[in-house]
Design an enzyme around this catalytic site. Structure first.
Site, PDB file in Angstrom:
ATOM      1  N   HIS A  67      57.961 104.607  60.718  1.00 45.13           N
ATOM      2  CA  HIS A  67      57.272 103.905  59.629  1.00 45.13           C
ATOM      3  C   HIS A  67      55.827 104.391  59.496  1.00 45.13           C
ATOM      4  O   HIS A  67      55.361 104.715  58.396  1.00 45.13           O
ATOM      5  CB  HIS A  67      57.314 102.392  59.889  1.00 45.13           C
ATOM      6  CG  HIS A  67      56.608 101.584  58.858  1.00 45.13           C
ATOM      7  ND1 HIS A  67      57.270 100.960  57.835  1.00 45.13           N
ATOM      8  CD2 HIS A  67      55.289 101.293  58.687  1.00 45.13           C
ATOM      9  CE1 HIS A  67      56.396 100.320  57.080  1.00 45.13           C
ATOM     10  NE2 HIS A  67      55.187 100.508  57.583  1.00 45.13           N
ATOM     11  N   GLU A  68      55.131 104.451  60.637  1.00 46.46           N
ATOM     12  CA  GLU A  68      53.723 104.878  60.611  1.00 46.46           C
ATOM     13  C   GLU A  68      53.599 106.362  60.246  1.00 46.46           C
ATOM     14  O   GLU A  68      52.640 106.766  59.583  1.00 46.46           O
ATOM     15  CB  GLU A  68      53.046 104.592  61.949  1.00 46.46           C
ATOM     16  CG  GLU A  68      53.013 103.116  62.340  1.00 46.46           C
ATOM     17  CD  GLU A  68      52.488 102.179  61.265  1.00 46.46           C
ATOM     18  OE1 GLU A  68      51.582 102.573  60.503  1.00 46.46           O
ATOM     19  OE2 GLU A  68      52.991 101.051  61.165  1.00 46.46           O
ATOM     20  N   HIS A  71      53.489 106.761  56.509  1.00 46.35           N
ATOM     21  CA  HIS A  71      52.114 106.604  56.014  1.00 46.35           C
ATOM     22  C   HIS A  71      51.319 107.886  56.261  1.00 46.35           C
ATOM     23  O   HIS A  71      50.633 108.391  55.367  1.00 46.35           O
ATOM     24  CB  HIS A  71      51.396 105.451  56.735  1.00 46.35           C
ATOM     25  CG  HIS A  71      51.877 104.089  56.389  1.00 46.35           C
ATOM     26  ND1 HIS A  71      51.774 103.543  55.130  1.00 46.35           N
ATOM     27  CD2 HIS A  71      52.449 103.128  57.160  1.00 46.35           C
ATOM     28  CE1 HIS A  71      52.264 102.314  55.136  1.00 46.35           C
ATOM     29  NE2 HIS A  71      52.674 102.045  56.356  1.00 46.35           N
TER      30      HIS A  71
END
Length: 156
Positions: A67-68, A71
């Protein structure tokens, strides 16, 4: 798990899933409370809550890292990296990354007991409050009668 092992894991996941190198720092941050991890826009570092690994294991940790990294890679490429952006949502689906992490802190579901109970002189309506209020300033909301504090001994 140490910060060094976390960094290695982030680099491996980045290379395998995204096909790109991770060129910044990744480390655990014990001060994170309600989130699994965060991507820092200015430094491009990734911080991960150690409770993710402790409570939910390696699979959840890899999910937070993916998920990170979504980003991270989108921000580096100048694309939409925020949760509401179409680029971000599309990359989450493509990489099979979770939108949210599992619950890390147990919410206290008990409602705190009120410490103060006030009663209206006119209509006898009761008001339970957590914080003490000035009875000279506040009146009953129903009939504008005067309020008085009921001692705890009388309530039991």
């Amino acid at each position: 798990m140490t910060d060094e092992k976390l960094y290695e894991l982030v680099c491996n996941v980045s290379k395998e899933i995204f096909g790109k190198d991770f060129l910044h720092r990744a480390f655990f941050n014990k001060r994170l409370r309600s989130t699994g991890g965060r991507y820092m826009l200015r430094t491009h570092d990734i911080e991960v809550n150690p409770l993710v690994f402790e409570k939910h294991g390696m699979e959840e940790l890899v999910g937070v890292i993916k998920h990170e990294l979504c980003h991270y890679h989108l921000h580096i490429e100048g694309k939409g990296y925020k949760h509401r952006d179409a680029d971000f949502r599309e990359l989450l689906k493509r990489t099979n990354s979770p939108r949210f992490c599992s619950t890390l802190i147990e919410r206290n579901k008990q409602v705190r007991a009120s410490k103060y109970t006030y009663q209206c002189v006119k209509c006898s309506l009761l008001y339970n409050r957590k914080i003490r209020l000035n009875t000279k300033k506040f009146r009953c909301g129903k009939c504008l009668g005067e309020l008085f504090l009921i001692p705890l001994e009388k309530l039991k």
